[in-house]
Design a protein around this motif. Structure first.
Motif, PDB file in Angstrom:
ATOM      1  N   GLU A  68       7.615  60.162   4.176  1.00 46.91           N
ATOM      2  CA  GLU A  68       7.254  60.679   2.730  1.00 46.91           C
ATOM      3  C   GLU A  68       8.100  59.815   1.852  1.00 46.91           C
ATOM      4  OE1 GLU A  68       6.916  65.022   0.311  1.00 46.91           O
ATOM      5  OE2 GLU A  68       7.883  64.840   2.387  1.00 46.91           O
ATOM      6  N   GLU A  69       9.366  59.645   1.939  1.00 43.63           N
ATOM      7  CA  GLU A  69      10.024  58.977   0.948  1.00 43.63           C
ATOM      8  C   GLU A  69       9.681  57.549   0.821  1.00 43.63           C
ATOM      9  OE1 GLU A  69      14.443  61.199   1.711  1.00 43.63           O
ATOM     10  OE2 GLU A  69      13.767  59.790   3.197  1.00 43.63           O
ATOM     11  N   LEU A  70       9.399  56.862   1.874  1.00 44.10           N
ATOM     12  CA  LEU A  70       8.931  55.432   1.776  1.00 44.10           C
ATOM     13  C   LEU A  70       7.590  55.250   0.833  1.00 44.10           C
ATOM     14  CD1 LEU A  70       8.868  52.344   2.687  1.00 44.10           C
ATOM     15  CD2 LEU A  70       7.479  53.094   4.826  1.00 44.10           C
ATOM     16  N   VAL A  71       6.723  56.151   1.208  1.00 44.43           N
ATOM     17  CA  VAL A  71       5.341  56.088   0.419  1.00 44.43           C
ATOM     18  C   VAL A  71       5.697  56.546  -1.093  1.00 44.43           C
ATOM     19  CG1 VAL A  71       3.238  57.380   0.282  1.00 44.43           C
ATOM     20  CG2 VAL A  71       4.001  57.064   2.391  1.00 44.43           C
ATOM     21  N   ALA A  72       6.721  57.499  -1.211  1.00 44.70           N
ATOM     22  CA  ALA A  72       7.005  57.653  -2.637  1.00 44.70           C
ATOM     23  C   ALA A  72       7.510  56.578  -3.600  1.00 44.70           C
ATOM     24  CB  ALA A  72       7.969  58.802  -2.646  1.00 44.70           C
ATOM     25  N   ALA A  73       8.169  55.545  -2.590  1.00 44.17           N
ATOM     26  CA  ALA A  73       9.044  54.508  -3.308  1.00 44.17           C
ATOM     27  C   ALA A  73       8.110  53.403  -3.385  1.00 44.17           C
ATOM     28  CB  ALA A  73      10.286  54.333  -2.495  1.00 44.17           C
ATOM     29  N   SER A  74       6.937  53.335  -2.765  1.00 44.81           N
ATOM     30  CA  SER A  74       6.126  52.250  -2.729  1.00 44.81           C
ATOM     31  C   SER A  74       4.698  52.111  -3.538  1.00 44.81           C
ATOM     32  CB  SER A  74       5.739  52.092  -1.192  1.00 44.81           C
ATOM     33  OG  SER A  74       6.844  51.943  -0.365  1.00 44.81           O
ATOM     34  N   ASP A  75       3.938  50.967  -3.884  1.00 48.21           N
ATOM     35  CA  ASP A  75       2.845  50.798  -4.363  1.00 48.21           C
ATOM     36  C   ASP A  75       1.829  50.350  -3.415  1.00 48.21           C
ATOM     37  OD1 ASP A  75       3.728  51.567  -7.177  1.00 48.21           O
ATOM     38  OD2 ASP A  75       4.992  49.881  -6.896  1.00 48.21           O
ATOM     39  N   TRP A  76       2.270  49.458  -2.790  1.00 49.60           N
ATOM     40  CA  TRP A  76       1.771  48.922  -1.587  1.00 49.60           C
ATOM     41  C   TRP A  76       1.990  49.345  -0.367  1.00 49.60           C
ATOM     42  CZ3 TRP A  76      -0.445  43.038  -2.103  1.00 49.60           C
ATOM     43  CH2 TRP A  76      -1.174  42.946  -3.127  1.00 49.60           C
ATOM     44  N   LEU A  77       1.635  49.511   0.818  1.00 48.48           N
ATOM     45  CA  LEU A  77       2.014  50.165   2.091  1.00 48.48           C
ATOM     46  C   LEU A  77       1.233  49.362   3.151  1.00 48.48           C
ATOM     47  CD1 LEU A  77       4.270  52.358   3.041  1.00 48.48           C
ATOM     48  CD2 LEU A  77       2.011  53.457   3.383  1.00 48.48           C
ATOM     49  N   PHE A  78       2.077  48.432   4.003  1.00 46.23           N
ATOM     50  CA  PHE A  78       1.797  47.740   5.002  1.00 46.23           C
ATOM     51  C   PHE A  78       2.220  48.675   6.390  1.00 46.23           C
ATOM     52  CE2 PHE A  78       1.593  44.504   1.983  1.00 46.23           C
ATOM     53  CZ  PHE A  78       0.565  43.586   2.441  1.00 46.23           C
ATOM     54  N   LEU A  87      -0.249  59.842   0.112  1.00 44.98           N
ATOM     55  CA  LEU A  87      -0.605  58.764  -0.558  1.00 44.98           C
ATOM     56  C   LEU A  87      -1.337  59.082  -2.035  1.00 44.98           C
ATOM     57  CD1 LEU A  87      -2.995  56.716   2.225  1.00 44.98           C
ATOM     58  CD2 LEU A  87      -0.713  56.073   1.212  1.00 44.98           C
ATOM     59  N   ARG A  88      -0.786  58.356  -3.084  1.00 45.60           N
ATOM     60  CA  ARG A  88      -1.163  58.438  -4.306  1.00 45.60           C
ATOM     61  C   ARG A  88      -2.473  57.856  -4.776  1.00 45.60           C
ATOM     62  NH1 ARG A  88       3.741  57.008  -4.371  1.00 45.60           N
ATOM     63  NH2 ARG A  88       3.326  54.980  -5.645  1.00 45.60           N
ATOM     64  N   SER A  89      -3.190  58.220  -5.699  1.00 48.66           N
ATOM     65  CA  SER A  89      -4.117  57.277  -6.247  1.00 48.66           C
ATOM     66  C   SER A  89      -3.793  56.064  -6.767  1.00 48.66           C
ATOM     67  CB  SER A  89      -5.011  58.012  -7.480  1.00 48.66           C
ATOM     68  OG  SER A  89      -3.987  58.190  -8.668  1.00 48.66           O
ATOM     69  N   GLU A  90      -4.408  55.073  -6.573  1.00 47.39           N
ATOM     70  CA  GLU A  90      -4.262  53.613  -6.941  1.00 47.39           C
ATOM     71  C   GLU A  90      -3.085  52.820  -6.036  1.00 47.39           C
ATOM     72  OE1 GLU A  90      -3.527  53.189 -11.044  1.00 47.39           O
ATOM     73  OE2 GLU A  90      -5.466  54.185 -11.608  1.00 47.39           O
ATOM     74  N   MET A  91      -2.611  53.529  -4.983  1.00 46.65           N
ATOM     75  CA  MET A  91      -1.934  52.730  -4.092  1.00 46.65           C
ATOM     76  C   MET A  91      -2.786  51.932  -3.085  1.00 46.65           C
ATOM     77  SD  MET A  91       1.068  55.439  -2.548  1.00 46.65           S
ATOM     78  CE  MET A  91       1.714  54.229  -1.523  1.00 46.65           C
ATOM     79  N   VAL A  92      -2.298  51.095  -2.442  1.00 49.06           N
ATOM     80  CA  VAL A  92      -3.155  50.208  -1.633  1.00 49.06           C
ATOM     81  C   VAL A  92      -2.290  50.186  -0.203  1.00 49.06           C
ATOM     82  CG1 VAL A  92      -4.072  47.950  -1.220  1.00 49.06           C
ATOM     83  CG2 VAL A  92      -3.699  48.697  -3.481  1.00 49.06           C
ATOM     84  N   VAL A  93      -3.194  50.484   0.801  1.00 51.87           N
ATOM     85  CA  VAL A  93      -2.707  50.222   2.024  1.00 51.87           C
ATOM     86  C   VAL A  93      -3.238  49.427   2.947  1.00 51.87           C
ATOM     87  CG1 VAL A  93      -2.556  51.808   4.317  1.00 51.87           C
ATOM     88  CG2 VAL A  93      -2.532  53.024   1.890  1.00 51.87           C
ATOM     89  N   PHE A  94      -2.554  48.695   3.630  1.00 53.15           N
ATOM     90  CA  PHE A  94      -2.973  47.447   4.513  1.00 53.15           C
ATOM     91  C   PHE A  94      -2.575  47.939   5.836  1.00 53.15           C
ATOM     92  CE2 PHE A  94      -1.804  45.771   0.454  1.00 53.15           C
ATOM     93  CZ  PHE A  94      -2.638  44.930   0.104  1.00 53.15           C
ATOM     94  N   HIS A  95      -3.484  47.553   6.729  1.00 54.40           N
ATOM     95  CA  HIS A  95      -3.045  47.398   8.146  1.00 54.40           C
ATOM     96  C   HIS A  95      -3.281  45.825   8.732  1.00 54.40           C
ATOM     97  CE1 HIS A  95      -6.760  46.608  10.237  1.00 54.40           C
ATOM     98  NE2 HIS A  95      -7.245  47.735   9.815  1.00 54.40           N
ATOM     99  N   CYS A  96      -2.452  45.445   9.738  1.00 56.17           N
ATOM    100  CA  CYS A  96      -2.253  43.998  10.206  1.00 56.17           C
ATOM    101  C   CYS A  96      -3.151  43.593  11.478  1.00 56.17           C
ATOM    102  CB  CYS A  96      -0.965  43.696  10.193  1.00 56.17           C
ATOM    103  SG  CYS A  96      -0.089  43.594   8.417  1.00 56.17           S
ATOM    104  N   SER A  97      -4.134  44.462  11.924  1.00 61.62           N
ATOM    105  CA  SER A  97      -4.783  44.233  13.175  1.00 61.62           C
ATOM    106  C   SER A  97      -5.672  43.025  12.958  1.00 61.62           C
ATOM    107  CB  SER A  97      -5.336  45.485  13.378  1.00 61.62           C
ATOM    108  OG  SER A  97      -6.385  44.959  14.391  1.00 61.62           O
ATOM    109  N   GLY A  98      -5.844  42.349  13.996  1.00 58.82           N
ATOM    110  CA  GLY A  98      -6.830  41.282  13.960  1.00 58.82           C
ATOM    111  C   GLY A  98      -8.320  41.589  13.939  1.00 58.82           C
ATOM    112  N   VAL A  99      -8.397  42.564  14.906  1.00 58.88           N
ATOM    113  CA  VAL A  99      -9.689  42.987  15.358  1.00 58.88           C
ATOM    114  C   VAL A  99     -10.204  44.144  14.564  1.00 58.88           C
ATOM    115  CG1 VAL A  99      -8.869  44.588  17.428  1.00 58.88           C
ATOM    116  CG2 VAL A  99     -10.954  43.331  17.553  1.00 58.88           C
TER     117      VAL A  99
END
Length: 279
Positions: A53-63, A82-94
């Motif tokens: 929760e603390e990490l998400v609150a401090a971030s705009d993009w989340l990997f 998650l907040r509106s307009e945040m961006v979440v990425f995962h790093c899976s190839g498949v």
């Protein structure tokens, strides 16, 4: 814009360090093991968080730099924060970003971001990552904006459609992991021919490196050599008499592809007999 990482292993720690080197600002890291997050945070001049929760609150993009099997479970823990307009990425190839589309009313962006690179450790050299190609797939509405931000890295970025992720990842496996299987099979054959393990390793390394350098210097077709390219049916027949079922199957399947390549390189040559032998 601040970036947070969930997962402080080889990919998360290395990418975090790389992003910082390119001028991105990091919020920090969360990991199941606080010492891992602390290591990554110290390396990047950011913060180690003890809760998601603390990490998400401090971030705009989340990997989400966790193993493929953990991406969805971890995202389900993250999603309520998650907040509106945040961006979440995962790093899976498949996997595509669709894996995370569990809320039809979401206001945050979802992307898959995959580096075509094997990360050897948590301190992958920056110059190695600089050479990597990244792929990006995700929400169409904000794609151009996210792409433009990532261009600041200076790497080549290849856009992908969600339905192409599996085919793309199979291509990665073809030129990386499957090569390991060919090297293993080659070593088996060297040793069956009387080589020690040490001399077998010396033999394949020299051949492998020289061939790889030729391919890089020219291309896969121009660098093609050997009995298939020469149309040497007799040698191919002799090879097949000495190969086991599995070895012969690998040899035939790959040689059929080499015939196609040889025909492109030498359109004036008739490879009909070779093709028949390999069927």
């Amino acid at each position: 814009m601040k970036i947070g990482f969930v997962g402080a292993g080889k990919v998360g720690c290395s990418l975090g360090h790389y992003f910082v080197s390119k001028g991105f600002e990091l919020a920090g890291f969360y990991s199941r093991k606080l010492e891992a997050a602390t290591f990554a945070a110290e390396r990047t001049g950011s913060q180690a968080f003890s809760t998601l929760e603390e990490l998400v609150a401090a971030s705009d993009w989340l990997f989400l730099t966790v193993s493929d099997g953990q991406i969805l479970p971890v995202f389900q823990q993250v999603q309520p924060f998650l907040r509106s307009e945040m961006v979440v990425f995962h790093c899976s190839g498949v996997e595509s970003s669709c894996l995370l589309a569990i809320d039809p009313d979401r206001m945050y962006g979802l992307y898959s971001f995959h580096p075509i690179l094997a990360f050897p450790n948590r301190q992958t050299a920056l110059n190695v990552i600089e050479q990597a190609l990244f792929t990006l797939e995700g929400d169409k509405v904000t794609f151009a904006e996210v792409y433009q931000q990532l261009e600041r890295l200076g790497n080549l970025i290849q856009p992908l459609e969600a339905e192409q992720k599996i085919r793309y990842h199979a291509a990665c496996v073809m030129c990386s992991n499957l090569v390991n299987g060919l090297v293993y099979t080659s070593q088996e054959l060297f040793q069956q021919a009387g080589f020690t393990k040490e001399t077998a390793e010396n033999a394949w390394r020299n051949l492998f490196i020289a061939n790889a350098q030729n391919i890089i210097a020219t291309d896969d077709i121009a660098a093609l050599t050997g009995p298939i390219e020469r149309g040497d049916l007799l040698t191919v027949e002799k090879h097949l008499t000495q190969l086991t079922g599995e070895q012969a199957s690998i040899y035939r399947n790959l040689s059929q592809i080499l015939v196609k390549m040889a025909q492109i390189k030498h359109p004036e040559t008739d490879y009909t007999q070779l093709k028949e032998q390999l069927d």
